[in-house]
Scaffold this active site. Structure first.
Site, PDB file in Angstrom:
ATOM      1  N   ARG A   1     107.912   8.217 -55.642  1.00 42.40           N
ATOM      2  CA  ARG A   1     108.075   9.624 -56.111  1.00 42.40           C
ATOM      3  C   ARG A   1     108.500   9.870 -57.507  1.00 42.40           C
ATOM      4  O   ARG A   1     108.028  10.996 -58.086  1.00 42.40           O
ATOM      5  CB  ARG A   1     108.867  10.325 -54.971  1.00 42.40           C
ATOM      6  CG  ARG A   1     108.258  10.312 -53.538  1.00 42.40           C
ATOM      7  CD  ARG A   1     109.304  11.052 -52.604  1.00 42.40           C
ATOM      8  NE  ARG A   1     109.669  12.220 -52.715  1.00 42.40           N
ATOM      9  CZ  ARG A   1     110.663  12.758 -52.174  1.00 42.40           C
ATOM     10  NH1 ARG A   1     111.484  12.205 -51.305  1.00 42.40           N
ATOM     11  NH2 ARG A   1     110.805  14.069 -52.198  1.00 42.40           N
TER      12      ARG A   1
ATOM     13  N   GLN B   1     115.569  23.453 -53.474  1.00 37.64           N
ATOM     14  CA  GLN B   1     115.475  22.557 -52.352  1.00 37.64           C
ATOM     15  C   GLN B   1     114.914  21.032 -52.960  1.00 37.64           C
ATOM     16  O   GLN B   1     114.803  20.210 -52.409  1.00 37.64           O
ATOM     17  CB  GLN B   1     114.890  22.763 -50.863  1.00 37.64           C
ATOM     18  CG  GLN B   1     115.733  23.992 -50.380  1.00 37.64           C
ATOM     19  CD  GLN B   1     114.766  24.294 -49.046  1.00 37.64           C
ATOM     20  OE1 GLN B   1     114.973  23.795 -48.276  1.00 37.64           O
ATOM     21  NE2 GLN B   1     114.002  25.489 -49.240  1.00 37.64           N
TER      22      GLN B   1
ATOM     23  N   ASP C   1     112.502  17.400 -57.828  1.00 37.58           N
ATOM     24  CA  ASP C   1     111.996  16.821 -58.653  1.00 37.58           C
ATOM     25  C   ASP C   1     112.642  17.827 -59.954  1.00 37.58           C
ATOM     26  O   ASP C   1     113.796  18.310 -59.735  1.00 37.58           O
ATOM     27  CB  ASP C   1     110.499  17.288 -58.799  1.00 37.58           C
ATOM     28  CG  ASP C   1     110.110  18.828 -58.643  1.00 37.58           C
ATOM     29  OD1 ASP C   1     109.395  19.146 -57.747  1.00 37.58           O
ATOM     30  OD2 ASP C   1     110.996  19.770 -59.503  1.00 37.58           O
TER      31      ASP C   1
ATOM     32  N   HIS D   1     119.751  19.594 -52.599  1.00 32.74           N
ATOM     33  CA  HIS D   1     119.276  18.405 -52.082  1.00 32.74           C
ATOM     34  C   HIS D   1     119.177  17.297 -52.960  1.00 32.74           C
ATOM     35  O   HIS D   1     118.541  16.202 -52.761  1.00 32.74           O
ATOM     36  CB  HIS D   1     118.031  18.532 -51.245  1.00 32.74           C
ATOM     37  CG  HIS D   1     118.057  19.544 -50.342  1.00 32.74           C
ATOM     38  ND1 HIS D   1     116.625  20.127 -49.406  1.00 32.74           N
ATOM     39  CD2 HIS D   1     119.020  20.306 -49.690  1.00 32.74           C
ATOM     40  CE1 HIS D   1     117.061  20.966 -48.575  1.00 32.74           C
ATOM     41  NE2 HIS D   1     118.260  21.205 -48.823  1.00 32.74           N
TER      42      HIS D   1
ATOM     43  N   CYS E   1     125.656   4.551 -56.818  1.00 29.23           N
ATOM     44  CA  CYS E   1     125.881   3.213 -56.024  1.00 29.23           C
ATOM     45  C   CYS E   1     125.756   3.533 -54.454  1.00 29.23           C
ATOM     46  O   CYS E   1     126.562   4.583 -54.077  1.00 29.23           O
ATOM     47  CB  CYS E   1     127.176   2.466 -56.096  1.00 29.23           C
ATOM     48  SG  CYS E   1     127.587   1.174 -55.262  1.00 29.23           S
TER      49      CYS E   1
ATOM     50  N   CYS F   1     130.098   2.672 -53.724  1.00 23.62           N
ATOM     51  CA  CYS F   1     131.287   3.179 -54.250  1.00 23.62           C
ATOM     52  C   CYS F   1     130.664   4.442 -54.934  1.00 23.62           C
ATOM     53  O   CYS F   1     131.988   5.213 -55.271  1.00 23.62           O
ATOM     54  CB  CYS F   1     131.836   2.287 -55.294  1.00 23.62           C
ATOM     55  SG  CYS F   1     130.927   2.234 -56.786  1.00 23.62           S
TER      56      CYS F   1
ATOM     57  N   CYS G   1     124.659  -1.985 -58.325  1.00 18.44           N
ATOM     58  CA  CYS G   1     125.723  -1.167 -59.048  1.00 18.44           C
ATOM     59  C   CYS G   1     126.610  -2.185 -60.009  1.00 18.44           C
ATOM     60  O   CYS G   1     126.958  -3.149 -59.838  1.00 18.44           O
ATOM     61  CB  CYS G   1     126.885  -0.625 -57.825  1.00 18.44           C
ATOM     62  SG  CYS G   1     128.320   0.037 -58.656  1.00 18.44           S
TER      63      CYS G   1
ATOM     64  N   CYS H   1     130.467  -2.611 -58.499  1.00 10.88           N
ATOM     65  CA  CYS H   1     130.682  -3.319 -57.288  1.00 10.88           C
ATOM     66  C   CYS H   1     129.752  -4.004 -56.726  1.00 10.88           C
ATOM     67  O   CYS H   1     129.829  -5.041 -55.901  1.00 10.88           O
ATOM     68  CB  CYS H   1     131.250  -2.113 -56.192  1.00 10.88           C
ATOM     69  SG  CYS H   1     129.680  -1.602 -55.211  1.00 10.88           S
TER      70      CYS H   1
ATOM     71  N   GLY I   1     107.592  28.755 -51.663  1.00 12.90           N
ATOM     72  CA  GLY I   1     107.152  27.735 -51.356  1.00 12.90           C
ATOM     73  C   GLY I   1     108.140  26.975 -50.387  1.00 12.90           C
ATOM     74  O   GLY I   1     108.397  25.669 -50.692  1.00 12.90           O
TER      75      GLY I   1
HETATM   76  N1  APR Z   1     102.551  27.838 -53.327  1.00 12.32           N
HETATM   77  C1  APR Z   1     103.336  28.342 -52.400  1.00 12.32           C
HETATM   78  N2  APR Z   1     103.788  27.878 -51.317  1.00 12.32           N
HETATM   79  C2  APR Z   1     103.257  26.858 -50.996  1.00 12.32           C
HETATM   80  C3  APR Z   1     102.085  26.200 -51.602  1.00 12.32           C
HETATM   81  C4  APR Z   1     101.846  27.003 -53.040  1.00 12.32           C
HETATM   82  N3  APR Z   1     101.035  26.401 -53.906  1.00 12.32           N
HETATM   83  N4  APR Z   1     101.627  25.207 -51.295  1.00 12.32           N
HETATM   84  C5  APR Z   1     102.275  25.092 -49.960  1.00 12.32           C
HETATM   85  N5  APR Z   1     103.293  26.036 -49.957  1.00 12.32           N
HETATM   86  C6  APR Z   1     104.229  26.304 -48.640  1.00 12.32           C
HETATM   87  C7  APR Z   1     103.670  25.873 -47.369  1.00 12.32           C
HETATM   88  O1  APR Z   1     103.103  26.925 -46.732  1.00 12.32           O
HETATM   89  C8  APR Z   1     105.065  25.507 -46.730  1.00 12.32           C
HETATM   90  O2  APR Z   1     105.673  26.696 -46.012  1.00 12.32           O
HETATM   91  O3  APR Z   1     105.324  25.515 -49.271  1.00 12.32           O
HETATM   92  C9  APR Z   1     106.193  25.252 -47.963  1.00 12.32           C
HETATM   93  C10 APR Z   1     106.431  24.000 -47.858  1.00 12.32           C
HETATM   94  O4  APR Z   1     106.964  23.677 -46.698  1.00 12.32           O
HETATM   95  P1  APR Z   1     107.983  22.152 -46.642  1.00 12.32           P
HETATM   96  O5  APR Z   1     107.030  20.918 -46.974  1.00 12.32           O
HETATM   97  O6  APR Z   1     108.708  22.167 -45.319  1.00 12.32           O
HETATM   98  O7  APR Z   1     109.165  22.188 -48.012  1.00 12.32           O
HETATM   99  P2  APR Z   1     110.292  22.726 -47.850  1.00 12.32           P
HETATM  100  O8  APR Z   1     110.544  23.867 -47.255  1.00 12.32           O
HETATM  101  O9  APR Z   1     110.997  22.638 -49.506  1.00 12.32           O
HETATM  102  O10 APR Z   1     111.552  21.598 -47.134  1.00 12.32           O
HETATM  103  C11 APR Z   1     112.940  21.971 -47.030  1.00 12.32           C
HETATM  104  O11 APR Z   1     113.149  19.840 -46.031  1.00 12.32           O
HETATM  105  O12 APR Z   1     112.397  17.947 -45.602  1.00 12.32           O
HETATM  106  C12 APR Z   1     113.364  18.514 -46.093  1.00 12.32           C
HETATM  107  O13 APR Z   1     114.967  18.057 -47.982  1.00 12.32           O
HETATM  108  C13 APR Z   1     113.615  18.308 -47.445  1.00 12.32           C
HETATM  109  O14 APR Z   1     113.912  19.792 -49.269  1.00 12.32           O
HETATM  110  C14 APR Z   1     113.013  19.801 -48.115  1.00 12.32           C
HETATM  111  C15 APR Z   1     113.634  20.580 -46.988  1.00 12.32           C
END
Ligand code: APR
Length: 284
Positions: free
Chosen positions: A101, A131, A134, A149, A157, A160, A183, A186, A226
């Site tokens: 990733r 959330q 990146d 997140h 580590c 530690c 690490c 440690c 998103g």
């Molecule tokens: N523009 C806007 N929204 C979009 C696009 C886009 N181009 N493409 C997809 N989506 C929407 C999808 O419809 C979905 O509702 O983005 C959302 C992504 O949802 P998830 O994959 O569940 O991601 P997220 O909500 O960030 O997940 C939250 O869950 O798994 C944990 O820690 C992880 O941070 C993550 C958290």
């Protein structure tokens, strides 16, 4: 184990050749439905807070958390990999997934949605609570970004908690196993600086994000972009923002578990809707 999250290493990469500085489009040319009421709020918003999820980076080519994984990882559920249990069970397998990733994010670029938020931030000051792990908001130029997140680029580590600042090995192609670095203090293995399911969010980040939301007032604007709205506490922020008096907007092509919490909904993508909103401000 330290719960301090080391500062994120943002790769200072130059933009690729031909990467044009961001110019907001003409609102009439983007073809995104924005009501006159919402346009008014956008033009006169006092404070702007963006709550972004994985969909924010989808148009940069980063799979969302609940998209089908691609290639080698397609048979694994990300939620089962992002756990202490998975790490304890097979650290080299989990580390290989995160290294893949890291390489993926390093190869992609902020999209027009990231750039629009950063451009808006230069004009009005925009706070981002994400959330996402990146660094695309930062690479687009946003300066106030809270990573609820954690970050793909803040390793530490596993025992530690000492920060690990060296570059990690990033394979060109996905591999199933990769040995994490050790690490320097440690000798235990280094882990990703992300928050796994069941772990506490970084306390200082959570406090900062909560203050950003609780201090909102009528006339402020909150954009949820998103996110599927299934993971708390992030999923609770739009309702908290609405209770504080801010105008709340959901930007997502599909309905979510929290769509009812918003005053306005733009059923479109981040890279289309955000430039259209910023164009309203730029057109002033
Ligand atoms: N523009 C806007 N929204 C979009 C696009 C886009 N181009 N493409 C997809 N989506 C929407 C999808 O419809 C979905 O509702 O983005 C959302 C992504 O949802 P998830 O994959 O569940 O991601 P997220 O909500 O960030 O997940 C939250 O869950 O798994 C944990 O820690 C992880 O941070 C993550 C958290």
């Amino acid at each position: 184990m330290s719960d301090e999250y080391p500062a994120m290493q943002v790769p200072a990469e130059p933009m690729p050749p031909g990467y044009q500085p961001y110019v907001p489009p003409n609102p009439d040319e983007v073809g995104v439905e924005i009501s006159d009421e919402l346009a008014q709020v956008v033009r006169h918003a006092r404070r702007i807070v963006v709550l972004s999820g994985a969909g924010m980076s989808a148009e940069s080519g980063v799979p969302t958390f609940r998209d089908a994984q691609s290639g080698l990882w397609e048979r694994f559920d990300p939620a089962s990999l992002a756990t202490q249990f998975a790490w304890d069970d097979d650290p080299e397998f989990v580390w290989a997934w995160y290294a893949w990733r890291v390489g993926l994010v390093r190869r992609v670029w902020p999209n027009a949605g990231h750039l629009a938020i950063a451009a808006w931030g230069r004009r009005r000051g925009v706070q981002v609570i994400t959330q996402n792990v990146d660094d695309l908001h930062e690479r687009a130029g946003s300066t106030e970004v809270a990573h609820l997140h954690g970050s793909l680029f803040a390793y530490r580590c596993a025992e530690c908690g000492h920060p690990y600042d060296a570059e990690i090995e990033v394979p060109d192609e996905p591999v199933e196993r990769l040995t994490p670095p050790r690490c320097e203090v440690c000798g235990a293995w280094v882990r990703p600086g992300v928050v796994w399911f069941g772990e506490y969010l970084p306390q200082e980040v959570m406090e900062a994000a909560t203050t950003m939301i609780e201090s909102l007032e009528p006339g402020d604007l909150v954009l949820s972009v998103g996110t599927s709205g299934v993971v708390y506490p992030a999923a609770g922020f739009p309702a908290m923002a609405r209770a504080a008096g801010a105008t709340t907007v959901e930007i997502n092509p599909t309905e979510t578990e929290i769509s009812d919490h918003f005053h306005h909904v733009i059923r479109d993508t981040a890279a289309r809707a955000l430039p259209a909103l910023v164009a309203l401000v730029a057109a002033e």
